[in-house]
Scaffold this motif. Structure first.
Motif, mmCIF file in Angstrom:
data_model
loop_
_atom_site.group_PDB
_atom_site.id
_atom_site.type_symbol
_atom_site.label_atom_id
_atom_site.label_comp_id
_atom_site.label_asym_id
_atom_site.label_seq_id
_atom_site.Cartn_x
_atom_site.Cartn_y
_atom_site.Cartn_z
ATOM 1 N N THR A 178 -3.983 14.051 3.147
ATOM 2 C CA THR A 178 -5.356 13.551 3.069
ATOM 3 C C THR A 178 -6.131 13.756 4.370
ATOM 4 O OG1 THR A 178 -4.230 11.868 1.795
ATOM 5 C CG2 THR A 178 -6.574 11.564 2.074
ATOM 6 N N VAL B 263 -0.617 16.410 -1.238
ATOM 7 C CA VAL B 263 -1.917 16.596 -0.586
ATOM 8 C C VAL B 263 -1.920 15.781 0.694
ATOM 9 C CG1 VAL B 263 -4.358 15.956 -0.708
ATOM 10 C CG2 VAL B 263 -3.282 17.131 -2.632
ATOM 11 N N GLN C 173 -4.881 2.753 -5.137
ATOM 12 C CA GLN C 173 -6.297 2.776 -4.749
ATOM 13 C C GLN C 173 -6.925 4.160 -4.620
ATOM 14 O OE1 GLN C 173 -3.814 2.537 -2.640
ATOM 15 N NE2 GLN C 173 -4.353 2.956 -0.522
ATOM 16 N N TRP D 249 6.117 4.501 0.835
ATOM 17 C CA TRP D 249 6.897 5.388 1.719
ATOM 18 C C TRP D 249 8.223 4.728 2.113
ATOM 19 C CZ3 TRP D 249 2.902 6.880 6.114
ATOM 20 C CH2 TRP D 249 2.260 8.084 5.800
ATOM 21 N N HIS E 130 1.945 2.965 2.499
ATOM 22 C CA HIS E 130 2.997 2.861 3.515
ATOM 23 C C HIS E 130 4.210 2.105 2.963
ATOM 24 C CE1 HIS E 130 -0.164 4.170 6.254
ATOM 25 N NE2 HIS E 130 0.715 4.262 7.230
ATOM 26 N N ASN F 293 0.843 -1.197 0.000
ATOM 27 C CA ASN F 293 0.000 0.000 0.000
ATOM 28 C C ASN F 293 0.884 1.255 0.000
ATOM 29 O OD1 ASN F 293 0.963 -0.006 2.604
ATOM 30 N ND2 ASN F 293 -0.970 -0.668 3.520
HETATM 31 C C1 LIG Z 1 -3.638 7.067 1.736
HETATM 32 C C2 LIG Z 1 -2.396 7.842 1.983
HETATM 33 C C3 LIG Z 1 -1.253 7.267 2.547
HETATM 34 C C4 LIG Z 1 -1.230 5.868 3.042
HETATM 35 O O1 LIG Z 1 -1.544 4.936 2.066
HETATM 36 P P1 LIG Z 1 -1.958 3.452 2.492
HETATM 37 O O2 LIG Z 1 -2.274 2.799 1.195
HETATM 38 O O3 LIG Z 1 -3.132 3.589 3.397
HETATM 39 O O4 LIG Z 1 -0.797 2.847 3.173
HETATM 40 C C5 LIG Z 1 -0.116 8.048 2.677
HETATM 41 N N1 LIG Z 1 -0.106 9.331 2.288
HETATM 42 C C6 LIG Z 1 -1.177 9.928 1.757
HETATM 43 C C7 LIG Z 1 -1.100 11.362 1.355
HETATM 44 C C8 LIG Z 1 -2.362 9.204 1.596
HETATM 45 O O5 LIG Z 1 -3.437 9.792 1.068
#
Ligand SMILES: *Cc1c(COP(=O)(O)O)cnc(C)c1O
Length: 416
Positions: free
Chosen positions: A150, A148, A202, A75, A72, A70
């Motif tokens: 979130t 952005v 997603q 990152w 994370h 995902n």
């Molecule tokens: C959704 C999101 C995340 C985390 O993504 P996951 O798929 O939940 O691990 C990190 N940074 C931003 C800006 C997000 O919108």
């Protein structure tokens, strides 16, 4: 009329900031037998996905690594390839996700200097400039910016951040979290001089959660080469320049996500990125027009005051606690409409948390869906007796009516 009647039976609508609404065409493409994962179609399909991801991210000369994971994961992948334990990252935070990326870095032994700009303001570039100017020894190796955030729905000016770094001649890598913004808010990786960008499948990309994407420049690739050690799994070198197909994913390919992503990319590029951004911009303005109307009743508030600093993918709002949670519950039970929780605005367990909520408007959404979303919220506010001003829905409709002809005029072959 039975008081127990619910209006939720029909198509469900998850209007949270990811997973976003997915096109049926994406889901249909995923509904198939697994392909041969050693040769044939999946190989050429993956090559085409990588090439088209570059178009969406506007980095024709950039590199792409895809992880089964995902946001994370993306990152961590970005950090693991660029920053060694003990190296310093500057993290301008404008909400929960900025802090989350810093936390991920700390877990890898990376030192972080966090500049916290609160929950309602964008990055203050003067403070960034002062911090970078004071770093005469160039200890700061990367700036981890969130395009952005979130949680707060603040959008930061990444191009302006790059300009500050360039003006000072600071050599740090510029890294951007575009997990929420990619394919919603305008983002130009190469033109804006971003070295590393992370995204997920997603949100704006309209595919189920499961792919973490890392885009990187030659400069970032150079930094990777100086790293003392990168774990085999996170290493972006084989993933971005595989000798064998399995190296794209360091193991079994995410077969079905690739089929879904292929169709999602076709849809985005068919629409055209300028049009995709324009659509999200107009839909966001319609949402804000409705919010302005509701706000005139005194209860509802938008989190970000200046539209310049607002995301086109998500809108964070508040109501007197606990009315935000009540509104969300009512909409889910009565309208089949699920809104986002107020993430990061108050700690879990704090009653203030029930005063925040978010509208997700990323991905596969259009005019009538946003009008339905706003109409649902309007009904919910009425049902709960929350005071609103007049004309919220009319304001949203006016925005769409005013902008639609402009969109149609731009729909020429030359604009593609
Ligand atoms: C959704 C999101 C995340 C985390 O993504 P996951 O798929 O939940 O691990 C990190 N940074 C931003 C800006 C997000 O919108």
């Amino acid at each position: 009329m039975a008081s127990t009647a619910s209006l939720k039976h029909g198509m469900e609508y998850l209007a949270i900031p990811g997973p976003s609404v997915m096109p049926d065409a994406v889901l249909r493409a995923m509904h198939r037998a697994a392909p041969n994962i050693y040769q044939g179609e999946i190989v050429t399909l993956t090559e085409s996905v990588v090439a088209d991801l570059r178009k969406v991210a506007r980095c024709p000369d950039g590199h792409v690594a895809i992880y089964i994971g995902n946001g994370h994961a993306a990152w961590e992948a970005a950090l693991a390839n660029t920053l060694a334990p003990g190296e310093l990252a500057l993290v301008p935070a404008t909400g929960r996700f900025g802090h989350g990326w810093a936390d991920m870095a700390q877990g890898l032994g990376i030192e972080t200097q966090i500049l916290d700009f609160g929950k309602q303001s964008p990055i203050d570039l003067d403070r960034i400039a002062a911090t970078l100017r004071a770093d005469t020894g160039h200890q700061i190796k990367a700036v981890l910016a969130t395009h952005v955030d979130t949680s707060t729905s603040i959008r930061n000016d990444i191009a302006a951040l790059r300009a500050v770094m360039d003006d000072l001649g600071h050599p740090a890598l510029l890294m951007a979290d575009c997990i929420a913004s990619l394919a919603c808010d305008r983002f130009e990786m190469q033109d804006w001089g971003v070295d590393v960008m992370v995204a997920g499948s997603q949100k704006g990309l309209m595919v189920p959660p499961g792919l973490g994407l890392v885009f990187f420049s030659d400069k970032a690739a150079e930094k990777r080469r100086t790293m003392p050690r990168v774990s085999r799994y996170w290493d972006w070198v084989p993933r971005s320049a595989p000798q064998e197909f399995y190296q794209y994913f360091n193991g079994t390919a995410p077969t079905h996500h690739l089929y879904g992503m292929r169709v999602a990319l076709d849809m985005l590029l068919e629409e055209g990125m300028e049009q995709v951004w324009a659509r999200h911009d107009i839909l966001a303005q319609a949402i804000w027009a409705a919010c302005d109307g509701w706000s005139r009743g005194g209860a509802l508030k938008m989190n970000v005051a200046d539209p310049v600093n607002r995301s086109r993918a998500v809108t964070s709002l508040s109501l007197p606690t606990p009315q935000a949670s009540e509104l969300r519950s009512w909409l889910e039970a009565q309208m089949g409409l699920t809104l986002g929780i107020g993430l990061g605005m108050a700690e879990p367990g704090d009653p203030a948390r029930d005063g925040f909520f978010r509208l997700g408007h990323m991905g596969h959404v259009n005019g009538h869906m946003i009008m339905g979303l706003l109409g649902g919220v309007d009904a919910g506010l009425r049902a709960l007796g929350i005071p609103t001003g007049q004309g919220a829905l009319e304001g949203a409709a006016d925005v769409m009516a005013a902008h639609a002809p402009a969109l149609m005029r731009r729909e020429t072959p030359a604009a593609r």
